[in-house]
Scaffold this motif. Structure first.
Motif, PDB file in Angstrom:
ATOM      1  N   LYS A   2       2.549 -35.781 -21.914  1.00 50.89           N
ATOM      2  CA  LYS A   2       3.716 -35.428 -21.134  1.00 50.89           C
ATOM      3  C   LYS A   2       3.694 -33.963 -20.732  1.00 50.89           C
ATOM      4  O   LYS A   2       4.007 -33.604 -19.589  1.00 50.89           O
ATOM      5  CB  LYS A   2       4.986 -35.731 -21.938  1.00 50.89           C
ATOM      6  CG  LYS A   2       6.273 -35.540 -21.150  1.00 50.89           C
ATOM      7  CD  LYS A   2       7.466 -36.022 -21.958  1.00 50.89           C
ATOM      8  CE  LYS A   2       8.752 -35.870 -21.161  1.00 50.89           C
ATOM      9  NZ  LYS A   2       9.932 -36.335 -21.934  1.00 50.89           N
ATOM     10  N   SER A   3       3.318 -33.084 -21.654  1.00 46.52           N
ATOM     11  CA  SER A   3       3.253 -31.647 -21.360  1.00 46.52           C
ATOM     12  C   SER A   3       2.194 -31.326 -20.316  1.00 46.52           C
ATOM     13  O   SER A   3       2.290 -30.336 -19.609  1.00 46.52           O
ATOM     14  CB  SER A   3       2.965 -30.860 -22.645  1.00 46.52           C
ATOM     15  OG  SER A   3       4.000 -31.025 -23.585  1.00 46.52           O
ATOM     16  N   SER A   4       1.193 -32.176 -20.223  1.00 44.70           N
ATOM     17  CA  SER A   4       0.135 -31.943 -19.238  1.00 44.70           C
ATOM     18  C   SER A   4       0.519 -32.436 -17.856  1.00 44.70           C
ATOM     19  O   SER A   4      -0.254 -32.265 -16.904  1.00 44.70           O
ATOM     20  CB  SER A   4      -1.161 -32.653 -19.675  1.00 44.70           C
ATOM     21  OG  SER A   4      -1.094 -34.053 -19.414  1.00 44.70           O
ATOM     22  N   ALA A   5       1.700 -33.053 -17.721  1.00 47.48           N
ATOM     23  CA  ALA A   5       2.188 -33.601 -16.449  1.00 47.48           C
ATOM     24  C   ALA A   5       1.201 -34.593 -15.851  1.00 47.48           C
ATOM     25  O   ALA A   5       1.021 -34.654 -14.635  1.00 47.48           O
ATOM     26  CB  ALA A   5       2.485 -32.464 -15.462  1.00 47.48           C
ATOM     27  N   GLY A   6       0.543 -35.341 -16.706  1.00 48.07           N
ATOM     28  CA  GLY A   6      -0.403 -36.348 -16.242  1.00 48.07           C
ATOM     29  C   GLY A   6      -1.824 -35.865 -16.084  1.00 48.07           C
ATOM     30  O   GLY A   6      -2.737 -36.658 -15.837  1.00 48.07           O
ATOM     31  N   HIS A  10       2.509 -28.867 -27.139  1.00 50.08           N
ATOM     32  CA  HIS A  10       2.947 -28.367 -25.835  1.00 50.08           C
ATOM     33  C   HIS A  10       1.951 -27.362 -25.276  1.00 50.08           C
ATOM     34  O   HIS A  10       1.689 -27.339 -24.065  1.00 50.08           O
ATOM     35  CB  HIS A  10       4.333 -27.740 -25.948  1.00 50.08           C
ATOM     36  CG  HIS A  10       5.395 -28.717 -26.344  1.00 50.08           C
ATOM     37  ND1 HIS A  10       5.739 -28.924 -27.666  1.00 50.08           N
ATOM     38  CD2 HIS A  10       6.175 -29.559 -25.603  1.00 50.08           C
ATOM     39  CE1 HIS A  10       6.699 -29.848 -27.712  1.00 50.08           C
ATOM     40  NE2 HIS A  10       6.977 -30.246 -26.483  1.00 50.08           N
ATOM     41  N   ASN A  11       1.376 -26.540 -26.134  1.00 50.85           N
ATOM     42  CA  ASN A  11       0.345 -25.619 -25.685  1.00 50.85           C
ATOM     43  C   ASN A  11      -0.889 -26.370 -25.216  1.00 50.85           C
ATOM     44  O   ASN A  11      -1.463 -26.048 -24.177  1.00 50.85           O
ATOM     45  CB  ASN A  11      -0.046 -24.653 -26.816  1.00 50.85           C
ATOM     46  CG  ASN A  11       0.881 -23.462 -26.930  1.00 50.85           C
ATOM     47  OD1 ASN A  11       1.560 -23.094 -25.980  1.00 50.85           O
ATOM     48  ND2 ASN A  11       0.922 -22.849 -28.099  1.00 50.85           N
ATOM     49  N   LEU A  12      -1.302 -27.360 -25.990  1.00 51.40           N
ATOM     50  CA  LEU A  12      -2.478 -28.132 -25.595  1.00 51.40           C
ATOM     51  C   LEU A  12      -2.243 -28.820 -24.256  1.00 51.40           C
ATOM     52  O   LEU A  12      -3.114 -28.788 -23.371  1.00 51.40           O
ATOM     53  CB  LEU A  12      -2.820 -29.172 -26.662  1.00 51.40           C
ATOM     54  CG  LEU A  12      -4.000 -30.104 -26.330  1.00 51.40           C
ATOM     55  CD1 LEU A  12      -5.263 -29.310 -26.004  1.00 51.40           C
ATOM     56  CD2 LEU A  12      -4.253 -31.070 -27.486  1.00 51.40           C
ATOM     57  N   GLY A  13      -1.065 -29.426 -24.089  1.00 50.31           N
ATOM     58  CA  GLY A  13      -0.771 -30.091 -22.816  1.00 50.31           C
ATOM     59  C   GLY A  13      -0.770 -29.125 -21.654  1.00 50.31           C
ATOM     60  O   GLY A  13      -1.301 -29.423 -20.576  1.00 50.31           O
ATOM     61  N   ALA A  14      -0.194 -27.938 -21.866  1.00 48.61           N
ATOM     62  CA  ALA A  14      -0.161 -26.934 -20.803  1.00 48.61           C
ATOM     63  C   ALA A  14      -1.560 -26.460 -20.452  1.00 48.61           C
ATOM     64  O   ALA A  14      -1.889 -26.240 -19.279  1.00 48.61           O
ATOM     65  CB  ALA A  14       0.708 -25.751 -21.232  1.00 48.61           C
ATOM     66  N   ILE A  15      -2.414 -26.302 -21.452  1.00 46.77           N
ATOM     67  CA  ILE A  15      -3.791 -25.863 -21.199  1.00 46.77           C
ATOM     68  C   ILE A  15      -4.562 -26.925 -20.423  1.00 46.77           C
ATOM     69  O   ILE A  15      -5.299 -26.611 -19.480  1.00 46.77           O
ATOM     70  CB  ILE A  15      -4.491 -25.533 -22.531  1.00 46.77           C
ATOM     71  CG1 ILE A  15      -3.895 -24.248 -23.121  1.00 46.77           C
ATOM     72  CG2 ILE A  15      -5.999 -25.371 -22.329  1.00 46.77           C
ATOM     73  CD1 ILE A  15      -4.341 -23.946 -24.542  1.00 46.77           C
ATOM     74  N   ILE A  16      -4.390 -28.178 -20.796  1.00 55.07           N
ATOM     75  CA  ILE A  16      -5.063 -29.259 -20.069  1.00 55.07           C
ATOM     76  C   ILE A  16      -4.595 -29.299 -18.626  1.00 55.07           C
ATOM     77  O   ILE A  16      -5.396 -29.493 -17.692  1.00 55.07           O
ATOM     78  CB  ILE A  16      -4.808 -30.613 -20.771  1.00 55.07           C
ATOM     79  CG1 ILE A  16      -5.515 -30.645 -22.135  1.00 55.07           C
ATOM     80  CG2 ILE A  16      -5.281 -31.775 -19.894  1.00 55.07           C
ATOM     81  CD1 ILE A  16      -5.163 -31.859 -22.972  1.00 55.07           C
ATOM     82  N   VAL A  26      -8.832 -35.012 -16.901  1.00 57.72           N
ATOM     83  CA  VAL A  26      -9.654 -33.990 -17.553  1.00 57.72           C
ATOM     84  C   VAL A  26     -10.390 -34.584 -18.754  1.00 57.72           C
ATOM     85  O   VAL A  26      -9.791 -35.293 -19.570  1.00 57.72           O
ATOM     86  CB  VAL A  26      -8.788 -32.799 -18.018  1.00 57.72           C
ATOM     87  CG1 VAL A  26      -9.634 -31.757 -18.754  1.00 57.72           C
ATOM     88  CG2 VAL A  26      -8.091 -32.150 -16.833  1.00 57.72           C
ATOM     89  N   ASN A  27     -11.675 -34.317 -18.850  1.00 61.87           N
ATOM     90  CA  ASN A  27     -12.429 -34.710 -20.040  1.00 61.87           C
ATOM     91  C   ASN A  27     -11.933 -33.910 -21.233  1.00 61.87           C
ATOM     92  O   ASN A  27     -11.915 -32.680 -21.193  1.00 61.87           O
ATOM     93  CB  ASN A  27     -13.924 -34.427 -19.853  1.00 61.87           C
ATOM     94  CG  ASN A  27     -14.567 -35.276 -18.782  1.00 61.87           C
ATOM     95  OD1 ASN A  27     -14.459 -36.497 -18.811  1.00 61.87           O
ATOM     96  ND2 ASN A  27     -15.239 -34.640 -17.836  1.00 61.87           N
ATOM     97  N   VAL A  28     -11.527 -34.586 -22.290  1.00 60.61           N
ATOM     98  CA  VAL A  28     -11.164 -33.904 -23.529  1.00 60.61           C
ATOM     99  C   VAL A  28     -12.064 -34.453 -24.636  1.00 60.61           C
ATOM    100  O   VAL A  28     -11.981 -35.630 -24.989  1.00 60.61           O
ATOM    101  CB  VAL A  28      -9.685 -34.113 -23.895  1.00 60.61           C
ATOM    102  CG1 VAL A  28      -9.360 -33.388 -25.208  1.00 60.61           C
ATOM    103  CG2 VAL A  28      -8.772 -33.610 -22.780  1.00 60.61           C
ATOM    104  N   ALA A  29     -12.936 -33.604 -25.110  1.00 63.79           N
ATOM    105  CA  ALA A  29     -13.875 -34.007 -26.160  1.00 63.79           C
ATOM    106  C   ALA A  29     -13.389 -33.488 -27.504  1.00 63.79           C
ATOM    107  O   ALA A  29     -12.957 -32.344 -27.611  1.00 63.79           O
ATOM    108  CB  ALA A  29     -15.261 -33.471 -25.856  1.00 63.79           C
TER     109      ALA A  29
END
Length: 274
Positions: A172-176, A139-145, A181-184
Motif C-alpha cells: 500500500k505504501s508503494s502505491a502499487g 512505510h519506509n520500504l514501500g516509499a523506497i520501492i 519492481v523486482n524485490v529480491a
C-alpha cells in the motif's frame, strides 16, 4: 566506472473526525486479515505450496506438537520464525482461531538478484540497484520501492532477517509500485555486495560522513546502499562499498528519514544517467 561494467558485462467536524477514524481503522484492517494465514494446518499447507511467506509467528513458548515441525519447515526454507505475545497474535488474526501459530504472507513473489540483472539487460541499461541494509519500517520500504520504480531502478535487494518484507502495508505504501519492481530477498547483504562488484556494479553507501553525492560519477552500473533507520549502514556492509555518499545538511537536524535520503540519491543517479 563505466569500464568496470564493461569488463564485468462536519456536524461536519464530527463527521470528518469519524471519517478519519474509519480511515485509520481501514489502514489497520489489512494487517489483521489480508496477509495473515492463521492456524496450524493453514500455515503448514501454505509452506508446502511454496507460497511466498514473510515470517511465521508463534505464541511465545508454543513449540510443542505439530508446531515444532512447522517451525523446522519454515527454518529450512529460510523463513524467519518470530515469537510474539498471545494478545498480539489475537489482534493480528482479527479474532480467527490461530492455535498459537500464524504466517505473514507476502503480497508478491520475491524476485532474485539474477532477475534484476535480466531486467537491466532487457532494457539495454547498466544496472541500477537499491540495496537496503535492515530497513525495518514497512512505510519506509514501500516509499523506497515507489521511488525506485519512478527512477527506473531495476530492483531492490533486502535481507531475510531484521527487515520489513513485502507485507500489505508495504504494498500500500508503494502505491502499487511493488507490482513493477523486482524485490529480491537474500540471506547475506555483504556477500551480495561482493557479487554485485564482481559483476561490474559500483556500490555506494549512504552516510552523513561521506562524499558529496553531486560530485560523484553515477553514470554507469550503480548500486545504492541505504542503512537502517536508527543505526545506518552496518560496519561490514560499509566496508564493502566502493564509496560513501552524503547529502548537504544546512539545518539543525543532521539526518534525514531513510526513504527521503534514498529518494534524493535515486534521483541523483537518474539525473546523471544517459
Amino acid at each position: 566506472m563505466k569500464d568496470r561494467y564493461n569488463k564485468g558485462n462536519t456536524k461536519s467536524f464530527d463527521r470528518n473526525k469519524d471519517r478519519n477514524r474509519k480511515n485509520q481503522s481501514n489502514d489497520q484492517e489489512p494487517e489483521k486479515h489480508k496477509d495473515i494465514i492463521a492456524g496450524r494446518n493453514c500455515v503448514k499447507e501454505a509452506l508446502n505450496s511454496g507460497r511466498a511467506i514473510e515470517s511465521v509467528l508463534i505464541v511465545r513458548g508454543n513449540k510443542a506438537g505439530s508446531c515444532t515441525a512447522i517451525i523446522a519447515q519454515a527454518k529450512d526454507k529460510g523463513i524467519p520464525v518470530k515469537e510474539v505475545d498471545s494478545k498480539k497474535l489475537d489482534f493480528l488474526c482479527g479474532g480467527a482461531v490461530h492455535q498459537g501459530i500464524a504466517a505473514m504472507a507476502a503480497v508478491k513473489e520475491y524476485s532474485t538478484v539474477e532477475d534484476i540483472f535480466t531486467t537491466a539487460m532487457e532494457r539495454g541499461e547498466p544496472p541500477f540497484i537499491i540495496v537496503l541494509d535492515e530497513i525495518e519500517d514497512p512505510h519506509n520500504l514501500g516509499a523506497i520501492i515507489r521511488t525506485a520504480e519512478c527512477t527506473g531502478a531495476h530492483g531492490v535487494i533486502i535481507p531475510k532477517r531484521r527487515s520489513a518484507g513485502l507485507s500489505y502495508t508495504v504494498g500500500k505504501s508503494s502505491a502499487g509500485a511493488v507490482e513493477y519492481v523486482n524485490v529480491a530477498r537474500v540471506t547475506n547483504i555483504p556477500s551480495v555486495i561482493d557479487e554485485l562488484k564482481e559483476r561490474g556494479v559500483w556500490v555506494f553507501g549512504a552516510d552523513m560522513n561521506g562524499e558529496d553525492s553531486s560530485k560523484t560519477d553515477l553514470t554507469g552500473a550503480v548500486a545504492l546502499v541505504i542503512g537502517n533507520e536508527g543505526k545506518g549502514i552496518g560496519r561490514l556492509v560499509s566496508s564493502k562499498c566502493d564509496g560513501i555518499l552524503s547529502l548537504p545538511m544546512k539545518g539543525q537536524i543532521n539526518s534525514l528519514n531513510a526513504s527521503v535520503a534514498a529518494g534524493i540519491l535515486m534521483y541523483e543517479v537518474l539525473r546523471k544517467r544517459p
